[in-house]
Design an enzyme around this catalytic site. Structure first.
Site, PDB file in Angstrom:
ATOM      1  N   LYS A 115       0.835  -1.207   0.000  1.00 57.45           N
ATOM      2  CA  LYS A 115       0.000   0.000   0.000  1.00 57.45           C
ATOM      3  C   LYS A 115       0.864   1.249   0.000  1.00 57.45           C
ATOM      4  O   LYS A 115       0.519   2.245  -0.622  1.00 57.45           O
ATOM      5  CB  LYS A 115      -0.975  -0.016   1.176  1.00 57.45           C
ATOM      6  CG  LYS A 115      -2.055  -1.056   0.956  1.00 57.45           C
ATOM      7  CD  LYS A 115      -3.289  -0.855   1.798  1.00 57.45           C
ATOM      8  CE  LYS A 115      -4.353  -1.850   1.320  1.00 57.45           C
ATOM      9  NZ  LYS A 115      -5.528  -1.911   2.139  1.00 57.45           N
ATOM     10  N   LYS A 229      -3.008  -9.289  -7.114  1.00 59.80           N
ATOM     11  CA  LYS A 229      -4.367  -9.636  -6.680  1.00 59.80           C
ATOM     12  C   LYS A 229      -5.396  -8.570  -7.095  1.00 59.80           C
ATOM     13  O   LYS A 229      -5.067  -7.386  -7.217  1.00 59.80           O
ATOM     14  CB  LYS A 229      -4.402  -9.855  -5.177  1.00 59.80           C
ATOM     15  CG  LYS A 229      -4.374  -8.600  -4.358  1.00 59.80           C
ATOM     16  CD  LYS A 229      -4.956  -8.831  -2.969  1.00 59.80           C
ATOM     17  CE  LYS A 229      -5.223  -7.490  -2.337  1.00 59.80           C
ATOM     18  NZ  LYS A 229      -6.328  -7.397  -1.466  1.00 59.80           N
ATOM     19  N   LYS A 232      -9.691  -3.577  -4.457  1.00 55.38           N
ATOM     20  CA  LYS A 232     -10.665  -2.474  -4.454  1.00 55.38           C
ATOM     21  C   LYS A 232     -10.008  -1.162  -4.830  1.00 55.38           C
ATOM     22  O   LYS A 232     -10.606  -0.294  -5.423  1.00 55.38           O
ATOM     23  CB  LYS A 232     -11.200  -2.258  -3.031  1.00 55.38           C
ATOM     24  CG  LYS A 232     -12.146  -3.259  -2.507  1.00 55.38           C
ATOM     25  CD  LYS A 232     -12.767  -2.677  -1.226  1.00 55.38           C
ATOM     26  CE  LYS A 232     -12.984  -3.731  -0.160  1.00 55.38           C
ATOM     27  NZ  LYS A 232     -11.963  -3.741   0.883  1.00 55.38           N
TER      28      LYS A 232
HETATM   29  N1  AQP Z   1      -8.235 -10.670  -4.728  1.00 58.02           N
HETATM   30  C1  AQP Z   1      -8.739 -11.320  -3.702  1.00 58.02           C
HETATM   31  N2  AQP Z   1      -8.989 -12.655  -3.768  1.00 58.02           N
HETATM   32  C2  AQP Z   1      -9.514 -13.324  -2.709  1.00 58.02           C
HETATM   33  N3  AQP Z   1      -9.819 -12.724  -1.530  1.00 58.02           N
HETATM   34  C3  AQP Z   1      -9.613 -11.404  -1.446  1.00 58.02           C
HETATM   35  N4  AQP Z   1      -9.788 -10.517  -0.452  1.00 58.02           N
HETATM   36  C4  AQP Z   1      -9.392  -9.284  -0.846  1.00 58.02           C
HETATM   37  N5  AQP Z   1      -8.926  -9.337  -2.111  1.00 58.02           N
HETATM   38  C5  AQP Z   1      -9.051 -10.638  -2.508  1.00 58.02           C
HETATM   39  C6  AQP Z   1     -10.353 -10.857   0.852  1.00 58.02           C
HETATM   40  O1  AQP Z   1     -11.521 -10.071   1.030  1.00 58.02           O
HETATM   41  C7  AQP Z   1     -11.596  -9.620   2.378  1.00 58.02           C
HETATM   42  C8  AQP Z   1     -11.605  -8.116   2.322  1.00 58.02           C
HETATM   43  O2  AQP Z   1     -10.682  -7.549   3.111  1.00 58.02           O
HETATM   44  P1  AQP Z   1     -10.355  -5.999   3.166  1.00 58.02           P
HETATM   45  O3  AQP Z   1     -11.565  -5.183   3.055  1.00 58.02           O
HETATM   46  O4  AQP Z   1      -9.517  -5.835   4.371  1.00 58.02           O
HETATM   47  O5  AQP Z   1      -9.528  -5.732   1.866  1.00 58.02           O
HETATM   48  P2  AQP Z   1      -8.078  -6.147   1.429  1.00 58.02           P
HETATM   49  O6  AQP Z   1      -7.721  -7.496   1.912  1.00 58.02           O
HETATM   50  O7  AQP Z   1      -7.159  -5.035   1.804  1.00 58.02           O
HETATM   51  O8  AQP Z   1      -8.230  -6.219  -0.153  1.00 58.02           O
HETATM   52  P3  AQP Z   1      -9.127  -5.375  -1.123  1.00 58.02           P
HETATM   53  O9  AQP Z   1     -10.585  -5.673  -0.831  1.00 58.02           O
HETATM   54  O10 AQP Z   1      -8.791  -5.568  -2.522  1.00 58.02           O
HETATM   55  O11 AQP Z   1      -8.846  -3.886  -0.721  1.00 58.02           O
HETATM   56  P4  AQP Z   1      -7.526  -3.033  -0.939  1.00 58.02           P
HETATM   57  O12 AQP Z   1      -7.548  -2.529  -2.324  1.00 58.02           O
HETATM   58  O13 AQP Z   1      -7.702  -1.945   0.072  1.00 58.02           O
HETATM   59  O14 AQP Z   1      -6.335  -3.896  -0.676  1.00 58.02           O
HETATM   60  C9  AQP Z   1     -10.391 -10.244   3.101  1.00 58.02           C
HETATM   61  O15 AQP Z   1     -10.742 -11.462   3.683  1.00 58.02           O
HETATM   62  C10 AQP Z   1      -9.410 -10.454   1.979  1.00 58.02           C
HETATM   63  O16 AQP Z   1      -8.474 -11.454   2.245  1.00 58.02           O
END
Ligand code: AQP
Length: 361
Positions: A115, A229, A232
């Site tokens: 990040k 991956k 969002k």
């Molecule tokens: N690409 C992915 N494949 C499978 N699982 C995923 N998760 C996130 N991306 C994938 C899982 O969804 C949940 C959301 O967790 P979060 O809101 O803490 O977001 P994150 O893990 O930081 O990932 P995001 O949603 O893509 O957001 P950003 O862009 O902020 O990093 C968790 O269980 C995560 O493992």
């Protein structure tokens, strides 16, 4: 909550548009486990503010995420849904856990590194092109590097400390199982370390939670870049399919997804990351295993495969959105309120136990 069932905790940040990766990696597991565990599903708003958010949008997103949980099948009669910031014990416990966390524990976290890198990329692009007033910049390389370095230094402390708050979320409720996507595995591992460290120093207090992720679909990759991956906060909308995307638009994103050289539809994440990712998505949304899909699409072209997958995604989004649109904001607010009411009692009891152990109560 039934005393016979183990406690499950998981959550998602209201930080952007929930995508099919979040659904597959996290929520689809929650749905499968909802019957057999005491489930607590959190809208982790205090995590979301570790990167800059617009307050008006954040307020809407909190309701949107809870609505998505409900529309996908999380049943408030069986599971608890709540908003993290409603229970102040999360941040209180995070502070206490901070005191046993080492800077080195946090420096290892890949999500923090990723990040921060993304923040630097954004600044780099801004510096390269225009300043805040829109003037074209023509800075010397030295000046550019100086600004980029200062951005790295100015990444928020909250972003760095995020995994400790996550540990507090989990440990506060005597959680035994945490179903997440594999990008969160390192954070759950840190939670286990902190629980053990605390127990060793102050006596048995926390349960050591288990991590649970899917064998397939634990990491859905970006449609525009299958080496990273799906995320969002990706810079391009073509990276992900949001659950609230217009179904036609969702289908188009599949058609535009990056595929690999060659034409064989074969699962091989190293050599063919694009088609392997699409095979995983097809398998999970279409309910067929990957081997069956490989046979079905033997001697067929990428285009044909993508067209069928696009149709499956379109149907999924249409059905999901029908349910989503029927749920009112008021209904969601009530469910979140009830969830917090139930959990406050548990959180209060746990924090008192912790405060006694450390000697402040
Ligand atoms: N690409 C992915 N494949 C499978 N699982 C995923 N998760 C996130 N991306 C994938 C899982 O969804 C949940 C959301 O967790 P979060 O809101 O803490 O977001 P994150 O893990 O930081 O990932 P995001 O949603 O893509 O957001 P950003 O862009 O902020 O990093 C968790 O269980 C995560 O493992």
């Amino acid at each position: 909550m039934s005393e016979k069932k183990k406690i499950l905790f998981s959550g998602i940040q209201p930080s952007g548009n929930l995508h099919i990766g979040n659904y597959i990696g996290a929520i689809s597991q929650w749905l499968e486990m909802q019957e057999n565990y005491n489930c607590i599903f959190c809208v982790v708003d205090y995590h979301a503010i570790t990167v800059k958010q617009d307050p008006e949008i954040l307020r809407k997103k909190i309701i949107e995420i809870a609505k998505i949980y409900l529309a996908l099948g999380i049943d408030p009669k069986k599971s608890i849904i709540f908003q993290q910031s409603d229970i102040k014990e999360h941040t209180e416990l995070a502070w206490i856990l901070n005191t046993i966390t080492r800077i080195n524990d946090l420096k290892k976290m890949t999500q923090y590194k990723d990040k921060t890198k993304r923040l630097i990329e954004k600044t780099k692009n801004k510096i390269k092109n225009k300043d805040k007033l829109g003037n074209i910049l023509n800075l010397k390389t030295k000046e550019i590097s100086r600004k980029i370095l200062s951005k790295e230094d100015s990444a928020g402390v909250g972003l760095f400390d995020y995994p400790v708050l996550m540990a507090a979320d989990i440990l506060l409720y005597d959680t035994e199982i945490v179903p997440v996507g594999d990008d969160q595995a390192q954070h759950v591992e840190l939670t286990r370390t902190l629980a053990r460290r605390f127990n060793k120093q102050f006596g048995d207090t926390f349960i050591i939670p288990e991590l649970k992720f899917r064998k397939e679909g634990a990491r859905i990759m970006g449609l525009d870049n299958p080496e990273k991956k799906m995320s969002k906060s990706a810079l391009s909308e073509l990276n992900y399919i949001s659950l609230t995307d217009n179904p036609e638009k969702g289908a188009k994103k599949i058609m535009k997804a990056t595929t690999d050289s060659g034409s064989e539809i074969k699962y091989n994440p190293e050599k063919k990351p694009g088609i392997s990712n699409l095979l995983t998505i097809y398998s999970l949304f279409g309910g067929k295993d990957i081997k069956t899909l490989e046979k079905e699409y033997k001697n067929k072209k990428y285009g044909e495969f993508k067209k069928d997958l696009a149709e499956i995604i379109k149907k999924f989004l249409t059905n999901f959105q029908k349910k989503y649109n029927k749920i009112s904001g008021k209904e969601v607010e009530k469910i979140l309120e009830n969830g917090s009411k139930k959990l406050k009692v548990i959180a209060d009891k746990k924090i008192k136990e912790v405060k006694k152990k450390i000697g402040v109560l």
